[in-house]
Design an enzyme around this catalytic site. Structure first.
Site, PDB file in Angstrom:
ATOM      1  N   GLU A  91     -82.383 -33.973-102.039  1.00  0.00           N
ATOM      2  CA  GLU A  91     -82.760 -34.357-103.400  1.00  0.00           C
ATOM      3  C   GLU A  91     -81.804 -35.363-104.027  1.00  0.00           C
ATOM      4  O   GLU A  91     -82.160 -36.057-104.980  1.00  0.00           O
ATOM      5  CB  GLU A  91     -82.865 -33.110-104.281  1.00  0.00           C
ATOM      6  CG  GLU A  91     -84.059 -32.229-103.925  1.00  0.00           C
ATOM      7  CD  GLU A  91     -84.201 -31.032-104.833  1.00  0.00           C
ATOM      8  OE1 GLU A  91     -83.189 -30.648-105.476  1.00  0.00           O
ATOM      9  OE2 GLU A  91     -85.310 -30.463-104.906  1.00  0.00           O
ATOM     10  N   GLU A 122     -76.843 -18.066 -86.612  1.00  0.00           N
ATOM     11  CA  GLU A 122     -75.624 -18.015 -87.418  1.00  0.00           C
ATOM     12  C   GLU A 122     -74.426 -17.493 -86.639  1.00  0.00           C
ATOM     13  O   GLU A 122     -73.277 -17.695 -87.046  1.00  0.00           O
ATOM     14  CB  GLU A 122     -75.846 -17.150 -88.666  1.00  0.00           C
ATOM     15  CG  GLU A 122     -75.957 -15.673 -88.408  1.00  0.00           C
ATOM     16  CD  GLU A 122     -76.041 -14.875 -89.713  1.00  0.00           C
ATOM     17  OE1 GLU A 122     -75.293 -13.890 -89.808  1.00  0.00           O
ATOM     18  OE2 GLU A 122     -76.819 -15.243 -90.596  1.00  0.00           O
TER      19      GLU A 122
END
Length: 302
Positions: A91, A122
């Site tokens: 963004e 992870e």
């Protein structure tokens, strides 16, 4: 009795993993009361973020220094943390006209993990991804609700070895050792639903990321006052917003602003400096170039 699967097991003692006494028996409540309980928990998050603003300010200053020296910002995360990091990095490009590559997001599991959960990713090492892209001029921001995610901690350790500045955003104030130069530990407490750190911990990370990146852009002069003057007008709505921002900043009517934008080839900052200083667009553009795109510095120079 079931057989041991042989898979490694890690138990994390973090506030986010504890049972929340305020939401016990939430599954017995009417829908509206369920939502009221969740909303009450959500309202504690901004206060918790407010407690760590001094640490967040240190991270912002390190990131600004990195960009000014020619370095980059790297986000590193897994699961929800990684997806929030990817979103924030994406963004920034249209919002502040950030050059591609200024802010890079590294997510455990790669692009596939943005569309769907790749939970085992992870536990992998993030050192290799960092080793391939980070330099000593960069800033690396890790995000891990538990503060113990192997992908994130290994990436931070590798970044530190390379000489880059680092920070860790977590919801665990009891992170052991010194995993980064700056620890931003937002104490959001137990989640409303135990085991779901996409809730309050995720909300805190979203607030921290948005504030972090916005503050970095403000410090770099990519706003004028509280107006976005670096955005890219890629559609009709944004083109209209560009004219509105220019009118708000200068007091000129929309027709004059549209003309100034046309004269500046659509560059909002150039049109803004042109209208505020009275200098022609060529001088305005030159002043901005010298000022590194900082509107106030360009105006002072003119």
């Amino acid at each position: 009795m079931g057989q041991d699967s042989g898979e490694p097991v890690t138990r994390i003692d973090a506030p986010t993993e504890r049972t929340n006494p305020r939401t016990r028996d939430i599954d017995l409540l009417p829908t509206l009361d369920v939502l009221r309980l969740l909303n009450a928990e959500d309202r504690t998050v901004p206060t918790a973020v407010g407690e760590v603003l001094p640490e967040l300010a240190r991270a912002v200053d390190l990131a600004v220094a990195a960009l000014r020296s020619g370095g980059r910002i790297h986000y590193v995360g897994a699961g929800t943390s990684g997806r929030l990091a990817v979103l924030d990095a994406a963004e920034l490009i249209p919002t502040f006209n950030v050059p591609r590559g200024w802010v890079v997001a590294h997510q455990a599991g790669g692009a596939e993990a943005f569309r769907q959960a790749v939970e085992n990713a992870e536990d992998e090492s993030g050192a290799e991804a960092i080793r391939a892209e980070v330099t000593a001029d960069d800033f690396v921001l890790g995000l891990a609700a538990s503060g113990r995610t192997p992908f994130v901690l290994s990436a931070l350790a590798e970044a530190h070895r390379i000489g880059a500045a680092t920070a860790l955003v977590t919801a665990n104030p009891d992170v052991p050792g010194e995993p980064a130069d700056v620890l931003v530990a937002v104490d959001t407490g137990p989640e409303p639903i135990t085991g779901s750190t996409r809730m309050k911990a995720g909300t805190a990370q979203k607030l921290v990321l948005t504030s972090f990146s916005t503050a970095v852009m403000v410090r770099l002069g990519r706003t004028y006052s509280n107006l976005m003057v670096s955005m890219v007008a890629t559609n009709a709505k944004l083109r209209g917003r560009t004219i509105s921002i220019l009118s708000e900043a200068t007091g000129a009517d929309e027709q004059r602003c549209a003309e100034a934008l046309a004269d500046a080839d659509g560059d909002l900052k150039t049109a803004l400096v042109h209208l505020l200083s009275g200098a022609d667009v060529e001088r305005a553009a030159a002043a901005l170039a010298v000022a590194g795109g900082h509107v106030r510095e360009a105006l002072r120079a003119l």
